[in-house]
Design a protein around this motif. Sequence first.
Motif, PDB file in Angstrom:
ATOM      1  N   TYR A  81      42.505 -29.869 126.423  1.00 43.38           N
ATOM      2  CA  TYR A  81      43.083 -29.399 127.385  1.00 43.38           C
ATOM      3  C   TYR A  81      43.313 -27.942 127.576  1.00 43.38           C
ATOM      4  O   TYR A  81      43.189 -27.019 128.505  1.00 43.38           O
ATOM      5  N   LYS A  82      43.952 -27.403 126.140  1.00 42.36           N
ATOM      6  CA  LYS A  82      44.405 -26.238 126.076  1.00 42.36           C
ATOM      7  C   LYS A  82      43.003 -25.135 126.134  1.00 42.36           C
ATOM      8  O   LYS A  82      43.110 -24.035 126.641  1.00 42.36           O
ATOM      9  N   ILE A  83      42.036 -25.616 125.663  1.00 44.44           N
ATOM     10  CA  ILE A  83      40.736 -24.705 125.385  1.00 44.44           C
ATOM     11  C   ILE A  83      39.956 -24.965 126.558  1.00 44.44           C
ATOM     12  O   ILE A  83      38.965 -24.113 126.831  1.00 44.44           O
ATOM     13  N   GLY A  84      40.286 -25.673 127.610  1.00 47.16           N
ATOM     14  CA  GLY A  84      39.402 -25.984 128.861  1.00 47.16           C
ATOM     15  C   GLY A  84      38.136 -26.658 128.477  1.00 47.16           C
ATOM     16  O   GLY A  84      37.235 -26.295 129.243  1.00 47.16           O
ATOM     17  N   PHE A  85      37.965 -27.431 127.668  1.00 48.47           N
ATOM     18  CA  PHE A  85      36.882 -28.069 127.464  1.00 48.47           C
ATOM     19  C   PHE A  85      36.294 -28.959 128.580  1.00 48.47           C
ATOM     20  O   PHE A  85      37.042 -29.592 129.312  1.00 48.47           O
ATOM     21  N   ASN A  86      35.029 -28.727 128.889  1.00 42.92           N
ATOM     22  CA  ASN A  86      34.481 -29.185 129.744  1.00 42.92           C
ATOM     23  C   ASN A  86      34.029 -30.849 129.424  1.00 42.92           C
ATOM     24  O   ASN A  86      32.871 -30.727 128.400  1.00 42.92           O
ATOM     25  N   PRO A  87      34.276 -31.847 129.943  1.00 38.79           N
ATOM     26  CA  PRO A  87      34.132 -33.134 129.478  1.00 38.79           C
ATOM     27  C   PRO A  87      32.895 -33.511 130.170  1.00 38.79           C
ATOM     28  O   PRO A  87      32.488 -34.614 129.924  1.00 38.79           O
ATOM     29  N   VAL A  88      32.506 -32.978 130.968  1.00 33.28           N
ATOM     30  CA  VAL A  88      31.205 -33.566 131.996  1.00 33.28           C
ATOM     31  C   VAL A  88      29.983 -33.346 131.433  1.00 33.28           C
ATOM     32  O   VAL A  88      29.580 -32.135 131.283  1.00 33.28           O
ATOM     33  N   LEU A  89      29.150 -34.315 131.055  1.00 36.75           N
ATOM     34  CA  LEU A  89      27.927 -34.430 130.386  1.00 36.75           C
ATOM     35  C   LEU A  89      27.044 -34.094 131.593  1.00 36.75           C
ATOM     36  O   LEU A  89      26.857 -34.798 132.531  1.00 36.75           O
ATOM     37  N   SER A  90      26.371 -32.993 131.846  1.00 37.52           N
ATOM     38  CA  SER A  90      25.414 -32.616 132.972  1.00 37.52           C
ATOM     39  C   SER A  90      24.019 -32.667 132.762  1.00 37.52           C
ATOM     40  O   SER A  90      23.440 -32.835 131.542  1.00 37.52           O
ATOM     41  N   SER A  91      23.258 -32.660 133.886  1.00 33.15           N
ATOM     42  CA  SER A  91      21.874 -32.492 133.851  1.00 33.15           C
ATOM     43  C   SER A  91      21.488 -31.120 132.881  1.00 33.15           C
ATOM     44  O   SER A  91      20.358 -31.162 132.077  1.00 33.15           O
ATOM     45  N   TYR A  92      22.196 -30.132 133.172  1.00 35.58           N
ATOM     46  CA  TYR A  92      22.117 -28.992 132.458  1.00 35.58           C
ATOM     47  C   TYR A  92      22.120 -29.205 130.790  1.00 35.58           C
ATOM     48  O   TYR A  92      20.913 -28.841 130.160  1.00 35.58           O
ATOM     49  N   ASP A  93      22.868 -29.965 130.429  1.00 34.62           N
ATOM     50  CA  ASP A  93      23.017 -30.520 128.819  1.00 34.62           C
ATOM     51  C   ASP A  93      21.693 -31.213 128.589  1.00 34.62           C
ATOM     52  O   ASP A  93      21.126 -30.788 127.419  1.00 34.62           O
ATOM     53  N   PHE A  94      21.469 -32.126 129.309  1.00 37.21           N
ATOM     54  CA  PHE A  94      20.247 -32.956 128.965  1.00 37.21           C
ATOM     55  C   PHE A  94      19.013 -31.926 128.733  1.00 37.21           C
ATOM     56  O   PHE A  94      18.300 -31.886 127.887  1.00 37.21           O
ATOM     57  N   GLU A  95      18.893 -31.251 129.865  1.00 35.12           N
ATOM     58  CA  GLU A  95      17.539 -30.344 129.809  1.00 35.12           C
ATOM     59  C   GLU A  95      17.642 -28.965 128.584  1.00 35.12           C
ATOM     60  O   GLU A  95      16.690 -28.986 127.938  1.00 35.12           O
ATOM     61  N   MET A  96      18.943 -28.544 128.315  1.00 31.09           N
ATOM     62  CA  MET A  96      18.819 -27.666 127.205  1.00 31.09           C
ATOM     63  C   MET A  96      18.798 -28.537 125.847  1.00 31.09           C
ATOM     64  O   MET A  96      17.940 -28.026 125.185  1.00 31.09           O
ATOM     65  N   LEU A  97      19.180 -29.454 125.642  1.00 27.86           N
ATOM     66  CA  LEU A  97      18.957 -30.392 124.442  1.00 27.86           C
ATOM     67  C   LEU A  97      17.589 -30.892 124.212  1.00 27.86           C
ATOM     68  O   LEU A  97      17.067 -30.869 123.143  1.00 27.86           O
ATOM     69  N   ALA A  98      17.138 -31.177 125.485  1.00 29.91           N
ATOM     70  CA  ALA A  98      15.392 -31.645 125.388  1.00 29.91           C
ATOM     71  C   ALA A  98      14.564 -30.558 124.884  1.00 29.91           C
ATOM     72  O   ALA A  98      13.845 -30.688 124.362  1.00 29.91           O
ATOM     73  N   GLN A  99      15.177 -29.416 125.294  1.00 30.45           N
ATOM     74  CA  GLN A  99      14.181 -28.190 124.818  1.00 30.45           C
ATOM     75  C   GLN A  99      14.745 -27.528 123.402  1.00 30.45           C
ATOM     76  O   GLN A  99      13.995 -26.710 123.106  1.00 30.45           O
ATOM     77  N   GLY A 100      15.800 -28.472 122.666  1.00 30.64           N
ATOM     78  CA  GLY A 100      15.934 -27.871 121.457  1.00 30.64           C
ATOM     79  C   GLY A 100      17.245 -26.921 121.379  1.00 30.64           C
ATOM     80  O   GLY A 100      17.209 -26.674 120.421  1.00 30.64           O
ATOM     81  N   THR A 101      17.962 -26.756 122.443  1.00 32.75           N
ATOM     82  CA  THR A 101      18.815 -25.974 122.492  1.00 32.75           C
ATOM     83  C   THR A 101      20.272 -26.545 123.145  1.00 32.75           C
ATOM     84  O   THR A 101      20.139 -27.421 123.800  1.00 32.75           O
ATOM     85  N   VAL A 102      20.961 -25.979 122.125  1.00 31.47           N
ATOM     86  CA  VAL A 102      22.306 -26.860 122.196  1.00 31.47           C
ATOM     87  C   VAL A 102      23.369 -25.871 122.973  1.00 31.47           C
ATOM     88  O   VAL A 102      23.497 -24.599 122.666  1.00 31.47           O
ATOM     89  N   PRO A 103      23.773 -26.145 124.068  1.00 33.90           N
ATOM     90  CA  PRO A 103      24.523 -25.278 124.905  1.00 33.90           C
ATOM     91  C   PRO A 103      25.891 -24.776 124.121  1.00 33.90           C
ATOM     92  O   PRO A 103      26.286 -25.521 123.113  1.00 33.90           O
ATOM     93  N   PRO A 104      26.288 -23.750 124.270  1.00 30.51           N
ATOM     94  CA  PRO A 104      27.078 -23.001 123.478  1.00 30.51           C
ATOM     95  C   PRO A 104      28.573 -23.601 123.276  1.00 30.51           C
ATOM     96  O   PRO A 104      29.058 -23.700 122.018  1.00 30.51           O
ATOM     97  N   ASP A 105      29.184 -24.233 124.244  1.00 30.85           N
ATOM     98  CA  ASP A 105      30.132 -24.744 124.090  1.00 30.85           C
ATOM     99  C   ASP A 105      30.093 -26.084 123.064  1.00 30.85           C
ATOM    100  O   ASP A 105      30.873 -26.541 122.464  1.00 30.85           O
ATOM    101  N   ILE A 106      29.162 -26.802 123.469  1.00 32.48           N
ATOM    102  CA  ILE A 106      28.827 -28.204 122.466  1.00 32.48           C
ATOM    103  C   ILE A 106      28.712 -27.414 121.260  1.00 32.48           C
ATOM    104  O   ILE A 106      29.300 -28.134 120.167  1.00 32.48           O
TER     105      ILE A 106
END
Length: 193
Positions: free
Chosen positions: A40-65
């Motif tokens: 909560y303090k760091i403001g972690f975004n807990p929502v797995l999004s379509s952007y996450d899936f797209e990035m991971l499918a391309q072999g790129t891990v979103p920076p916060d993950i």
Amino acid sequence: MKHLIVYAHPNPKSFNHAILETLQGELLERGHDVRVRDLYKIGFNPVLSSYDFEMLAQGTVPPDIHEEQEHISWADVIITIYPVWWTGLPAMLKGYFDRVLTSGFAYAYGENGPEQLLKGKRGVFFTTQGNPREVYTASHMFDAMKKTTDEGIYAFTGIETIDHIFFTSVPSIDDEKRREYLEEVKSFVHTVF
């Protein structure tokens, strides 16, 4: 030993926070390295999004993950502290596991089924509940919660669960009982680490 504490409670005056402070203090006093991820303090975004899936499918891990995965990779022990809400993980923590323990990082699917990619790490859960211990025991809810977290999350990824400690009746107990619970935290650290 390197400990990552993943903490998921929004109230800094909660008993969960007292567990965090006690645990961190005992580990540091014993010479361990400790990192705390207060979601909560760091403001972690807990929502797995379509952007996450797209990035991971391309072999790129979103920076916060990627940042959280770096902390997990660093740790020997992953300690999770959270309140049980509706007999499960708070949405913040569930989202953390959903987003951070990704395929290719925490597990993979091979020819023989799932592969555990976090083998060699150990884990501990500290959870708080509102109901008395007898209610959870009679309903087998402790077993169900362990099945979900200890087996469904940690064991699936290869993390060996050392213990899952449940502190019950937290809103209704007195300060003396809360102090006893915190002594249990200290005793656990002294015994296990």
